[in-house]
Motif scaffolding. Sequence first.
Motif, mmCIF file in Angstrom:
data_model
loop_
_atom_site.group_PDB
_atom_site.id
_atom_site.type_symbol
_atom_site.label_atom_id
_atom_site.label_comp_id
_atom_site.label_asym_id
_atom_site.label_seq_id
_atom_site.Cartn_x
_atom_site.Cartn_y
_atom_site.Cartn_z
ATOM 1 N N LEU A 346 -2.430 5.670 -3.265
ATOM 2 C CA LEU A 346 -3.197 6.293 -2.186
ATOM 3 C C LEU A 346 -2.248 6.830 -1.108
ATOM 4 O O LEU A 346 -2.284 6.377 0.037
ATOM 5 N N PRO A 347 -1.398 7.797 -1.447
ATOM 6 C CA PRO A 347 -0.448 8.298 -0.443
ATOM 7 C C PRO A 347 -1.124 8.919 0.760
ATOM 8 O O PRO A 347 -0.589 8.878 1.873
ATOM 9 N N GLU A 348 -2.327 9.522 0.563
ATOM 10 C CA GLU A 348 -3.012 10.158 1.682
ATOM 11 C C GLU A 348 -3.504 9.147 2.704
ATOM 12 O O GLU A 348 -3.868 9.505 3.826
ATOM 13 N N PHE A 349 -3.497 7.864 2.370
ATOM 14 C CA PHE A 349 -3.845 6.803 3.312
ATOM 15 C C PHE A 349 -2.586 6.088 3.806
ATOM 16 O O PHE A 349 -2.315 6.033 5.003
ATOM 17 N N THR A 350 -1.839 5.518 2.880
ATOM 18 C CA THR A 350 -0.728 4.643 3.242
ATOM 19 C C THR A 350 0.408 5.398 3.918
ATOM 20 O O THR A 350 1.084 4.848 4.789
ATOM 21 N N ASP A 351 0.628 6.647 3.528
ATOM 22 C CA ASP A 351 1.720 7.432 4.103
ATOM 23 C C ASP A 351 1.204 8.524 5.036
ATOM 24 O O ASP A 351 1.835 9.571 5.183
ATOM 25 N N ASN A 352 0.074 8.272 5.684
ATOM 26 C CA ASN A 352 -0.552 9.271 6.551
ATOM 27 C C ASN A 352 -0.629 8.728 7.973
ATOM 28 O O ASN A 352 -1.408 7.823 8.271
ATOM 29 N N ARG A 353 0.161 9.298 8.865
ATOM 30 C CA ARG A 353 0.236 8.860 10.247
ATOM 31 C C ARG A 353 -1.116 8.970 10.962
ATOM 32 O O ARG A 353 -1.373 8.254 11.932
#
Length: 665
Positions: A346-353
């Motif tokens: 889930l990069p759009e969550f975990t790596d999303n400021r």
Amino acid sequence: MSSRSPSGLLRGLSRAALLGAVLGLGLFAWESERLLRTAGVGVGIDVQGPYAALMAAIGPLVPGLLARIAAVYALGGAVLGALAGGLIRAWGGVRWLWTVPAWLGLLGLLAWDRAIQRPALFDDVPALRPVLGTLVEGGEPWHPRLAAGLILGLSLAVLAWRVRPGKRALAAGAGAVGAVALLSAGGARFRDGDVRYPLVVLIGVDAFRPDRLRMLGGTRAVAPALERFLEEGATLFTQAYTPIAQTEPAWRSLLTARWPHRTGVRYSLTAESRWIQAPTFARQFSEAGWRTVFATDCSRFHAEGPDSGFTTRLQPPRGAVNFLLEKLRYRGVGLFADHALGAAWLPEFTDNRALAGIHDPVGYSERLAARLLAESRQGPTLFAFHATAAHFPGDPVYPYYRRFVAASEPLERRLRMHFSPVVPGGAGGAGAWRREGAEALYDELLAQADAQVGRLLDTLKQSERYDDALIVLFSDHGESFHADHPELAGATPVHGARLSEEEYRVVLAVKPPRGQPVPARVDTLVRLVDVGPTLLALAGLPALPADVDGVSLAPLLRGEPFSPSPLYAETGFTHVSPEVFDPGHWPGAPRAFDAYRIRPDGVVEVGAEAHDAMVQEKDRGAFDGRRWLVDQPRADGSVRRTCTGDCADAGALGQWLDAVRMQGP
């Protein structure tokens, strides 16, 4: 078959894991129902008009996204279930349904830990506000970990008491030793080989004002990593300025070495059809055979596309889906997926400021540092990182939320930014607070971004790549807290609204590879458009076309004669009407959400009519290190030119400004 046999134990743990997965999915269903009852986008913008277009763009993406989120809850719940089942069996003779309260207890321990690490994960839950306030005041990460250790230790002691010494105990001990060995091996650092490919690292820290550096008058330890970088051989340019104090247009000018009106990017979310194609320094590196990588943890108002010249771009999804993600505050994602596996799934969550409390900036910087090393091992590499901690939602994590904001400030103001608009006559919006508190929160966020930068620099040192790397640290713009307007003391800070020192002066520091001595500081006027030509010159690569506005700063780094060029600057477009600061200024640009349009692919852009008004509203000016000349459009249709500073001999600068303005709209 005995429940103590390996097969019986495995069957029991599998049953507990299955129960945990069911509980995790139940938690997902409960959170989903709660999220469906919420409305708005979190910053006071009315989205009712274009909501249909918004849903048309993101609707097809939602089912797959929710399925991946549900999988996180199921897997996280299963892991907790297996752990709970193991603890219950360690006590012996307890029915497996006791796994449920044990599962809830482990979930509570996990939430306790995350509430200390990233309190914004729970700051909008009224029922948790008293507990959260206590944790923010005195909680430490070792508290929940000590509790978990005591529970585990007690359970192991009970298990050891129940199991007689013998082969089983010996096997368990051998397994424990093996696990420790594996963990130690996993944490071992692997040294690079003898190959040292050229490495250029470009780090932009969003909204960093130079006056936060102690060597430039700062009074707090806001940026120890950056200060250490300067002390260890980098050159600080003390008079560096951006041509526009908004991120996307500033980066476009940086990449192309051209003024904003020559790039076509005049404000955030400029329609891509208006971008003027021009060579970028990143493309020059790519064409020379370099690996070129751009990474950022926020893409709402700055995303790089293929025309940037970066062949690899690591960034959250751009456009409408990103604004949707702000509303999908699935706290379980922050509990179960704040690690490398979660970032991959889930990069759009975990790596999303943009996701307050869910995004883990520390883990993100560690993963980014690993990626930097991996890229640099494969060939000559240009690696650019844009750190956005100082932007909305502005939620500092542990230990930064205790650094500077006074404990007397309201809890909700201590844990993240809140939108309090600037309007004619004063600050509007609920919950306006003191300027001192706003600046203290800003400093905490800068400290958090500095820690991310520090992890990248430390990784380079540990891998012995720091000394031979060319490293540039800069900020794309500053920030204004309306110090000259006491009536706006509680308003949201802004950048790009006025041509001012607070908003347009930036940080710029350069460290060439080892063996190239440079001055500790340079006080000559330089511009952000000079960065690209400087990087190409220092890397020995072909220069950008001769018609660019930037120049190489390499002569200044070598101590050679250098004739500074003036800065051209223009305001961007913000939520603040210019008449707030300048009565009589033309204020015609729209400031409602319907000024934007949502493309079929979900990208949010400024509409055609709004574009013309935004450009007409701009102030345009020039600065030569001694004076500012600024052209301001007036409500009566005229343009007023003002001068501040040493204005005795401003004619030459005025002619230069007129010539630059003739280059484009």
